[in-house]
Design an enzyme around this catalytic site. Sequence first.
Site, PDB file in Angstrom:
ATOM      1  CE  LYS A   1     -47.907 -60.949 100.538  1.00  0.00           C
ATOM      2  NZ  LYS A   1     -48.000 -62.138 101.418  1.00  0.00           N
TER       3      LYS A   1
ATOM      4  N   PRO B   1     -56.602 -62.030  94.514  1.00  0.00           N
ATOM      5  CG  PRO B   1     -56.103 -64.287  94.783  1.00  0.00           C
ATOM      6  CD  PRO B   1     -55.557 -63.025  94.206  1.00  0.00           C
TER       7      PRO B   1
ATOM      8  CB  ALA C   1     -59.490 -61.891 102.655  1.00  0.00           C
TER       9      ALA C   1
ATOM     10  N   GLY D   1     -53.396 -58.121  98.137  1.00  0.00           N
ATOM     11  CA  GLY D   1     -54.252 -57.374  97.219  1.00  0.00           C
ATOM     12  C   GLY D   1     -54.602 -55.992  97.733  1.00  0.00           C
TER      13      GLY D   1
ATOM     14  CB  ALA E   1     -51.624 -54.660  95.186  1.00  0.00           C
TER      15      ALA E   1
ATOM     16  CG  ASP F   1     -47.517 -57.473 103.121  1.00  0.00           C
ATOM     17  OD1 ASP F   1     -46.424 -57.621 103.708  1.00  0.00           O
ATOM     18  OD2 ASP F   1     -48.408 -58.333 103.125  1.00  0.00           O
TER      19      ASP F   1
END
Length: 297
Positions: free
Chosen positions: A10, A95, A97, A102, A105, A137
């Site tokens: 994102k 990526p 951090a 990530g 996800a 997130d």
Amino acid sequence: MSVTVRVPAKVNVQLAVGAARADGFHDLANVFLAVGLYDEVTVTPADDLRVTCAGPDAAQVPLDRTNLAARAALALAERYDRDPRVHLHIAKDIPVAGGMAGGSADGAGALLACDTLWGIGAPRGELLDICAELGSDVPFSLVGGAALGTGRGEKLTPLEVGSAFHWVFAMAERGLSTPAVFREFDRLAEGRDIPEPVASEALLDALAAGDPDALAATVSNDLQPAALSLFPELADTLASGRGAGALAALVSGSGPTTAFLVRDPGSAETVAEALRASGTCRTVRVATAPAAGATVL
């Protein structure tokens, strides 16, 4: 039998941050766009719960039960009385951090993969509740597309997007801790009145119209000063992208990945080449948004 789920990164085109709450979190107005960079999470029955990871920066990914993918499997297994002994393999391309969600996800991908493997068929609302328990997130990683996140980012309202937007992402030489960036935000904000975070109507209109120039004029990230304070070299990366013709340049979320909005695929390649040549970043990726959320392959 195994199940593989693809899940997107994102970018935050707006990240408005309120003052710290009593619980340590911050109220947010967080406009998410899912972008076409993906991790894939494959779940296979196993003798014990274990996590493996391959791909860029895989060595930085925790392989114990603190990994959000493992936590997602355990949370779903507990709620539906399933055996959590699975092998979770993460094929990493988002990526680590980097401010592109990530880890979130991977949590959303593992949750959907385990739900499918175990034949649960949990309602979407139930999955989103588990996602919210895992992290702010994670719900958006499941949903994808574009959304406004309020509360600490986990309460989602889908947003209309009129057309694809083109992005270039520059990955930094090292990571940044999201909690550390929020602590720096609080330090920089000390003594100031922090307004309640609200979504920009002009930005939402730009998304709905699919207008990259209008979007470029309205993107913002309240965490950017904190990220730059902790990682001053990011200013050089932002300047390199702007100098190459990016319509807008900003730190992605808590950083340190920097995001560059461009007008079209040709402009994306021009900005990407300039960033690669600048020596201010480690790698560069080109992607479009919005992208679909977690999807069983």
